[in-house]
Design a protein around this motif. Sequence first.
Motif, PDB file in Angstrom:
ATOM      1  N   VAL A 100       0.858  -1.122  -0.024  1.00  0.00           N
ATOM      2  CA  VAL A 100      -0.022  -0.079  -0.069  1.00  0.00           C
ATOM      3  C   VAL A 100       1.053   1.301  -0.070  1.00  0.00           C
ATOM      4  O   VAL A 100       1.919   1.189   0.520  1.00  0.00           O
ATOM      5  N   VAL A 101       0.462   2.241  -0.921  1.00  0.00           N
ATOM      6  CA  VAL A 101       1.255   3.364  -0.766  1.00  0.00           C
ATOM      7  C   VAL A 101       0.408   4.677  -0.300  1.00  0.00           C
ATOM      8  O   VAL A 101       1.030   5.801   0.083  1.00  0.00           O
ATOM      9  N   GLY A 102      -0.841   4.682  -0.178  1.00  0.00           N
ATOM     10  CA  GLY A 102      -1.663   5.735   0.569  1.00  0.00           C
ATOM     11  C   GLY A 102      -1.909   5.216   1.787  1.00  0.00           C
ATOM     12  O   GLY A 102      -2.162   3.891   2.113  1.00  0.00           O
ATOM     13  N   TYR A 103      -2.100   6.187   2.926  1.00  0.00           N
ATOM     14  CA  TYR A 103      -2.169   7.481   2.239  1.00  0.00           C
ATOM     15  C   TYR A 103      -1.054   8.051   3.080  1.00  0.00           C
ATOM     16  O   TYR A 103      -0.246   7.861   4.006  1.00  0.00           O
ATOM     17  N   PRO A 104      -0.303   9.026   2.223  1.00  0.00           N
ATOM     18  CA  PRO A 104       0.895   9.729   2.273  1.00  0.00           C
ATOM     19  C   PRO A 104       0.885  10.594   3.600  1.00  0.00           C
ATOM     20  O   PRO A 104      -0.135  11.329   4.251  1.00  0.00           O
ATOM     21  N   SER A 146       1.905  17.072  -2.875  1.00  0.00           N
ATOM     22  CA  SER A 146       3.200  18.326  -2.657  1.00  0.00           C
ATOM     23  C   SER A 146       4.270  17.986  -1.862  1.00  0.00           C
ATOM     24  O   SER A 146       5.132  18.358  -1.644  1.00  0.00           O
ATOM     25  N   GLY A 147       3.581  17.032  -0.772  1.00  0.00           N
ATOM     26  CA  GLY A 147       4.627  16.893   0.432  1.00  0.00           C
ATOM     27  C   GLY A 147       5.271  18.158   0.987  1.00  0.00           C
ATOM     28  O   GLY A 147       4.561  18.839   1.492  1.00  0.00           O
ATOM     29  N   ILE A 148       6.489  18.076   1.219  1.00  0.00           N
ATOM     30  CA  ILE A 148       7.120  19.219   2.087  1.00  0.00           C
ATOM     31  C   ILE A 148       7.636  20.149   0.943  1.00  0.00           C
ATOM     32  O   ILE A 148       8.639  20.949   1.517  1.00  0.00           O
ATOM     33  N   GLY A 149       7.493  20.230  -0.148  1.00  0.00           N
ATOM     34  CA  GLY A 149       8.083  21.136  -1.250  1.00  0.00           C
ATOM     35  C   GLY A 149       9.155  20.711  -1.684  1.00  0.00           C
ATOM     36  O   GLY A 149       9.631  19.620  -1.548  1.00  0.00           O
ATOM     37  N   GLN A 181       6.629  11.762  -1.722  1.00  0.00           N
ATOM     38  CA  GLN A 181       6.522  12.816  -2.572  1.00  0.00           C
ATOM     39  C   GLN A 181       7.311  12.318  -3.826  1.00  0.00           C
ATOM     40  O   GLN A 181       6.995  12.613  -4.862  1.00  0.00           O
ATOM     41  N   VAL A 182       8.379  11.532  -3.534  1.00  0.00           N
ATOM     42  CA  VAL A 182       9.379  10.938  -4.698  1.00  0.00           C
ATOM     43  C   VAL A 182       8.539   9.934  -5.269  1.00  0.00           C
ATOM     44  O   VAL A 182       8.480   9.568  -6.587  1.00  0.00           O
ATOM     45  N   TYR A 183       7.633   9.044  -4.607  1.00  0.00           N
ATOM     46  CA  TYR A 183       6.923   7.967  -5.061  1.00  0.00           C
ATOM     47  C   TYR A 183       6.049   8.739  -6.331  1.00  0.00           C
ATOM     48  O   TYR A 183       5.998   8.095  -7.374  1.00  0.00           O
ATOM     49  N   ASP A 184       5.355   9.657  -6.009  1.00  0.00           N
ATOM     50  CA  ASP A 184       4.517  10.360  -6.694  1.00  0.00           C
ATOM     51  C   ASP A 184       5.250  10.904  -8.093  1.00  0.00           C
ATOM     52  O   ASP A 184       4.362  10.625  -9.043  1.00  0.00           O
ATOM     53  N   ILE A 185       6.358  11.525  -7.839  1.00  0.00           N
ATOM     54  CA  ILE A 185       7.185  12.034  -9.022  1.00  0.00           C
ATOM     55  C   ILE A 185       7.587  10.977  -9.954  1.00  0.00           C
ATOM     56  O   ILE A 185       7.483  11.155 -11.098  1.00  0.00           O
ATOM     57  N   VAL A 186       7.977   9.875  -9.445  1.00  0.00           N
ATOM     58  CA  VAL A 186       8.343   8.644 -10.021  1.00  0.00           C
ATOM     59  C   VAL A 186       7.288   8.229 -10.778  1.00  0.00           C
ATOM     60  O   VAL A 186       7.512   7.895 -11.973  1.00  0.00           O
ATOM     61  N   ALA A 187       6.208   7.979 -10.200  1.00  0.00           N
ATOM     62  CA  ALA A 187       4.942   7.275 -10.737  1.00  0.00           C
ATOM     63  C   ALA A 187       4.427   8.155 -12.155  1.00  0.00           C
ATOM     64  O   ALA A 187       3.928   7.547 -13.025  1.00  0.00           O
ATOM     65  N   ARG A 188       4.515   9.618 -12.066  1.00  0.00           N
ATOM     66  CA  ARG A 188       4.361  10.225 -12.948  1.00  0.00           C
ATOM     67  C   ARG A 188       5.103  10.549 -14.142  1.00  0.00           C
ATOM     68  O   ARG A 188       4.871  11.071 -15.168  1.00  0.00           O
ATOM     69  N   ASN A 189       6.590  10.615 -13.860  1.00  0.00           N
ATOM     70  CA  ASN A 189       7.456  11.135 -14.645  1.00  0.00           C
ATOM     71  C   ASN A 189       8.624  10.118 -15.121  1.00  0.00           C
ATOM     72  O   ASN A 189       9.243  10.357 -15.918  1.00  0.00           O
ATOM     73  N   ALA A 190       8.497   8.864 -14.731  1.00  0.00           N
ATOM     74  CA  ALA A 190       9.589   7.918 -15.042  1.00  0.00           C
ATOM     75  C   ALA A 190       9.249   7.334 -16.394  1.00  0.00           C
ATOM     76  O   ALA A 190       8.304   7.173 -16.820  1.00  0.00           O
ATOM     77  N   PHE A 191      10.184   6.945 -17.146  1.00  0.00           N
ATOM     78  CA  PHE A 191      10.248   6.165 -18.360  1.00  0.00           C
ATOM     79  C   PHE A 191      10.984   4.902 -18.296  1.00  0.00           C
ATOM     80  O   PHE A 191      11.830   4.769 -17.477  1.00  0.00           O
ATOM     81  N   GLY A 192      10.356   4.119 -19.197  1.00  0.00           N
ATOM     82  CA  GLY A 192      10.629   2.455 -19.412  1.00  0.00           C
ATOM     83  C   GLY A 192      11.656   2.784 -20.701  1.00  0.00           C
ATOM     84  O   GLY A 192      11.089   2.663 -21.729  1.00  0.00           O
ATOM     85  N   PRO A 193      12.986   2.662 -20.447  1.00  0.00           N
ATOM     86  CA  PRO A 193      13.898   2.829 -21.736  1.00  0.00           C
ATOM     87  C   PRO A 193      13.742   1.399 -22.286  1.00  0.00           C
ATOM     88  O   PRO A 193      14.519   1.361 -23.398  1.00  0.00           O
ATOM     89  N   GLY A 194      13.373   0.249 -21.615  1.00  0.00           N
ATOM     90  CA  GLY A 194      13.456  -1.042 -22.325  1.00  0.00           C
ATOM     91  C   GLY A 194      14.731  -1.659 -21.891  1.00  0.00           C
ATOM     92  O   GLY A 194      15.664  -1.056 -21.178  1.00  0.00           O
ATOM     93  N   PRO A 195      15.054  -2.871 -22.300  1.00  0.00           N
ATOM     94  CA  PRO A 195      16.368  -3.524 -21.996  1.00  0.00           C
ATOM     95  C   PRO A 195      17.561  -2.923 -22.547  1.00  0.00           C
ATOM     96  O   PRO A 195      17.700  -2.179 -23.471  1.00  0.00           O
TER      97      PRO A 195
END
Length: 677
Positions: free
Chosen positions: A82-86, A477-480, A496-510
């Motif tokens: 579980v990741v919520g609630y932050p 937004s966390g602690i800014g 906060q890092v979790y949400d940033i990674v979830a929305r912004n990470a890329f899968g470059p493939g193998p």
Amino acid sequence: MSSANQHNTIFLTPEEDERMRKTLKGRLQKCQVLAGQPRVPGDPNSRLNQVATASLLSDIAAAPDPWLKAQNGQPDAIVAFVVGYPYPPCTVLLQDLQPMDLSDLRMDTHHRGRVLTVRRVTPVVKLVAFSWTVVQEESSGEMERLEVLLHKSKHGEDILETGSIFVVKEPYFTLNDQGEPTLRIDHPSDLVCTDFLRADSSDFSTKEVGDSQSAFSATTPTALTAKTAREYKEDGNAALKQQALLLAHANYTQGLQLVTKDSAVKEELACDLFRNRAHINLVLNRLDEAKADALASLTGLEDQKHKELDSKAYFRAGCAAHNLGDFQEAKRFFEEHQKLTPGDKHAAALLRKTESRLKEQASGMYDFKKIKVSLAMGRPRVDAASFTLNTKVGESPGHGRGLFATRDMAFGEIILCEKPFCVIWGSEDEALTAMTYDGRDDKIRVFPAGLCKAVVQKLLDNPSQVEKVMDLYGDYSGIGKQIIMEDSGPVIDTFQVYDIVARNAFGPGPVYTGRNDGGEDEGVRKASAGLWIIASYINHSCIPNAKKEYMGDLMVLRATRPISAGEEITHSYDKSSDYDARNAALMKTWGFTCTCALCIAEKADGPALRKKRYELESEANALVERDEAARAKRLSILKARRLDQSINSTYDDKIYNGLPRMALLKIQKWLAEATTR
């Protein structure tokens, strides 16, 4: 996360989805019922026996970790949590927190403004998503379970094994996923180890875990005799020879603290300690501190001995700056190094490399042939600079922030090349894919947990990088984005890092290997993922003007049509030709519905027409996969042409004028290859 490898897709049946949702939601519901109730002391022997049992199960690879089996029946499994609630980490200095006892704990409560001191009395049980142990309060003898979630290790060492006495800042007392009461640590800065030297974990093997008193004594550190700064330096050197890097760092740090307190100690010893610690920090990738330590070790003396020592310091400062991407500063440090020791060929080579990085940064001109040779030799982390001068971040109406062109660019031209802030390849030990249940929107998602852990660790080690990462979009937004420093270092909000990674990470493939097989295979549990800062600002469009590719960890973004200065750069987050599947994925992963011209047209077609088009496309794709274009028979070509015409008839020429007809892409490419032959 944008994925480049569909083989890593995880399919859940409705029954599996419901079972997972029910299990993970169950803890949250129990916590709500028990919130605020006083802690009920557990039986000490029962807690110690739990550790003994869990350790035994772990040894035979049957630890009770919460796994979700993949549907394909492979031995690979996905860890679920579980990741919520932050909730935010403690940002109060240790000296300003009020002490509390275990008896003061309330269920599912964040005890703000309070601090708890406990001693670890059992071995650490290490599972994939968390580690746990039993701790004891010295005054009362009461025991409780202590768990560190996800961010449980530090440079290869489990945090709970780095010492025996811990301070828990603003304790969070709750239920774990198995329904057991526990002190839960989500943010690394909320747990402070007060030991200087680690307790020898081998002592546990001689103790009977069921005996609480002997378990307590197992972690009682031997009384430390007073040491001099020079003795700490010698102990640090000995630890370094044994590759005990954190222990070496701790010894050098203790020595420096004595030097600063004792004016009688020679300044030269302080320089030695700073220089040695700079080396440790470089190895640990603590680049901010490595650079600061190297510069602090400079003597400025003119004799040959001190020139060589200062040269070494400049070299270490240059390496730290280079690895941080501060190539101009790195060049200056390497030039100072050469002045003091002009015959050092290794440093001269690094200076030339740094000058090459500066040229890439300014011009966007890369030696791609050399990069591909490097990849073929098994080095996926490319030594290159980021080129971003063609772009700038700005406001995108209705879409938050976006990336915009600063000049006109032609078709095929490089828009940007970017090195990642952090990337984890599927072949690396740190790689970990997880299934997460988010209590905020009641959704289950696939998440690159290994990347999230690595990003948090890099931010803890290099506070200078915090602002640019935390400036990225995330729902929480966390602690800014401003760095907060406490007694034990920077404070990082892991949610906060979790949400940033979830929305912004890329899968470059193998990883690209230089062969024609497309790269190494990746298991479902270990998909490659990375975070590219500037590329994260690029918004989605189903009819984009840019396309990305990867050369190792170097992302190359090229224009797919002419782009004018001031125009927003877009690329496709999801390339599915199925309107309904595409927008469902966009909403679930990135939280928005696409309103580009193509989506408006496909939405207007209605469900019945879209279903007919999808069925025809599926038939066409089956033909493409079954019959190789280079060897296609006349009958297959005729059938492909009929399918092409049938699919095309589902598009209104007026409505789709100038828009791509996504369902035709594969069959028309196949026909072009087959008829050319």
